[in-house]
Design a protein around this motif. Structure first.
Motif, mmCIF file in Angstrom:
data_model
loop_
_atom_site.group_PDB
_atom_site.id
_atom_site.type_symbol
_atom_site.label_atom_id
_atom_site.label_comp_id
_atom_site.label_asym_id
_atom_site.label_seq_id
_atom_site.Cartn_x
_atom_site.Cartn_y
_atom_site.Cartn_z
ATOM 1 N N UNK A 51 0.170 -4.697 3.746
ATOM 2 C CA UNK A 51 0.927 -3.527 4.808
ATOM 3 C C UNK A 51 0.954 -2.575 3.705
ATOM 4 N N UNK A 52 1.021 -1.440 4.513
ATOM 5 C CA UNK A 52 1.237 -0.240 3.713
ATOM 6 C C UNK A 52 0.145 0.783 3.082
ATOM 7 N N UNK A 53 -0.985 0.139 3.461
ATOM 8 C CA UNK A 53 -2.216 0.896 2.855
ATOM 9 C C UNK A 53 -2.551 1.249 1.542
ATOM 10 N N UNK A 54 -3.163 2.247 1.075
ATOM 11 C CA UNK A 54 -4.027 2.448 -0.173
ATOM 12 C C UNK A 54 -2.573 2.655 -1.401
ATOM 13 N N UNK A 55 -1.573 3.311 -0.889
ATOM 14 C CA UNK A 55 -0.454 3.758 -1.915
ATOM 15 C C UNK A 55 0.207 2.275 -2.008
#
Length: 284
Positions: free
Chosen positions: A164-168
C-alpha cells in the motif's frame, strides 16, 4: 477516478510548468495501469487477469526463473552498460520481446526458465536507454541498480495488495537495499549475487517482479485467453515495464533538479488529485 486536473493549482511547490506536466505523466505511468489491465486490453476482454494463479509446481518454476532472470539482468546492467548516447530502439526491443514470446509460446510454460532471462535482459536494455534519455550516468552503480529497481515497481497500489502507498512507498522500502548494494559494488568493483547486500536487493525485487511473471505465465496457460499469442503477451509485458521506467526516471531526474522531498510532495498531491490515492495517509 478523475483525470486531467489543471496544473496551475499545483504551482505553489515551485516546479516549472513543463516539469509539473512531466511529473503528472510520470504519476499516471506509475500509479494507473497494472499489467493485468494491460493484458485485458491486449485480449480485448473484460477479464480479471490479476486473479490468475499458477499451480504450486509451476509457481516454483516461475519463482526460480524470476531469480535467474534478475541475476542475469543485474550482471548485464553492471558489466556492459556504459555512458554511450541513448539510442531510440524502443520499438526494436518490443519486436525482440515479441519474438522471444512467440518462441516461448510455441513450447509452453516449460520455456519460462529459458525465455524469461532473455526477455528480462532485453527489457533492461530498453530501460537503460530510457534512463540515459533522462540524464542518468550508467557508469554509476546507483543508476544501473535504479534500472533493476524498475522490475519491482509492478502493480499500482490501488490494484494490488503487494504494497500500500504506491511508488513512493516502494521506493522508500527499497532505498536501503539499493544504497547498500551500490556501496558494495563501488567498493568491491564486482557484482556478486551471493553477497548479503546484493542478495537482499535481488530478493526484494524478485518478490514483486514474480507477481507479474506469474500473471504472465498464467495468462499463457488459461484456455479462455488462447487468442492472445505468446508474442502479444510479451509485448504487453515489455510495454508495461517501459512505461514504468519512463515514470521512474522522470521522477529521478526531477529529484536531481529540485529535491526529493519537494518532488515527492508534489507527486503525492498529483496522485491524490487524480484519485490514484484514496487515503492521504498512504503518501508516506
Amino acid at each position: 477516478m478523475t483525470h486531467s486536473h489543471p496544473l496551475p493549482v499545483l504551482f505553489d511547490a515551485g516546479l516549472s510548468r513543463a516539469d509539473l506536466e512531466a511529473l503528472q505523466a510520470a504519476v499516471a505511468a506509475l500509479e494507473r495501469q497494472s499489467f493485468a489491465t494491460r493484458l485485458a486490453g491486449a485480449a480485448n476482454r473484460q477479464l480479471s487477469f490479476g486473479s490468475l494463479t499458477l499451480p504450486p509446481r509451476l509457481q516454483a518454476v516461475a519463482t526460480a526463473a524470476t531469480q535467474k532472470a534478475l541475476i542475469a539482468a543485474m550482471k548485464m546492467a553492471l558489466a556492459s552498460l556504459d555512458a554511450q548516447p541513448a539510442k531510440d530502439s524502443i520499438r526494436i526491443h518490443r519486436r525482440l520481446a515479441a519474438l522471444t514470446g512467440g518462441m516461448g509460446g510455441a513450447v509452453g510454460l516449460a520455456s519460462l526458465p529459458l525465455e524469461l532471462p532473455v526477455s528480462t535482459t532485453i527489457m533492461l536494455r530498453s530501460i537503460a536507454e530510457i534512463a540515459q534519455a533522462e540524464g542518468e550516468d550508467m557508469r554509476h552503480p546507483g543508476a544501473a541498480l535504479a534500472c533493476l529497481e524498475v522490475f519491482a515497481l509492478g502493480e499500482p497500489s490501488g490494484e494490488s495488495n503487494v504494497l500500500e502507498g504506491g511508488y513512493l512507498a516502494l521506493r522508500a522500502l527499497l532505498a536501503k537495499s539499493v544504497t547498500d548494494a551500490a556501496r558494495f559494488i563501488a567498493t568491491r568493483r564486482v557484482a556478486d549475487e551471493t553477497a548479503p547486500a546484493m542478495a537482499r536487493l535481488i530478493g526484494a525485487i524478485a518478490t514483486r517482479f514474480g507477481v507479474i511473471v506469474s500473471q504472465k505465465a498464467a495468462a499463457r496457460a488459461v484456455p479462455v485467453i488462447g487468442a492472445i499469442s505468446g508474442a502479444a503477451i510479451n509485448v504487453a509485458f515489455t510495454e508495461h515495464f517501459q512505461s514504468l521506467a519512463r515514470g521512474h526516471f522522470v521522477v529521478r531526474r526531477l529529484e536531481r533538479v529540485y529535491s526529493p522531498a519537494l518532488v515527492h510532495a508534489e507527486y503525492a498531491k498529483i496522485a491524490r488529485a487524480e484519485g490514484y490515492w484514496d487515503d492521504p495517509s498512504q503518501a508516506a
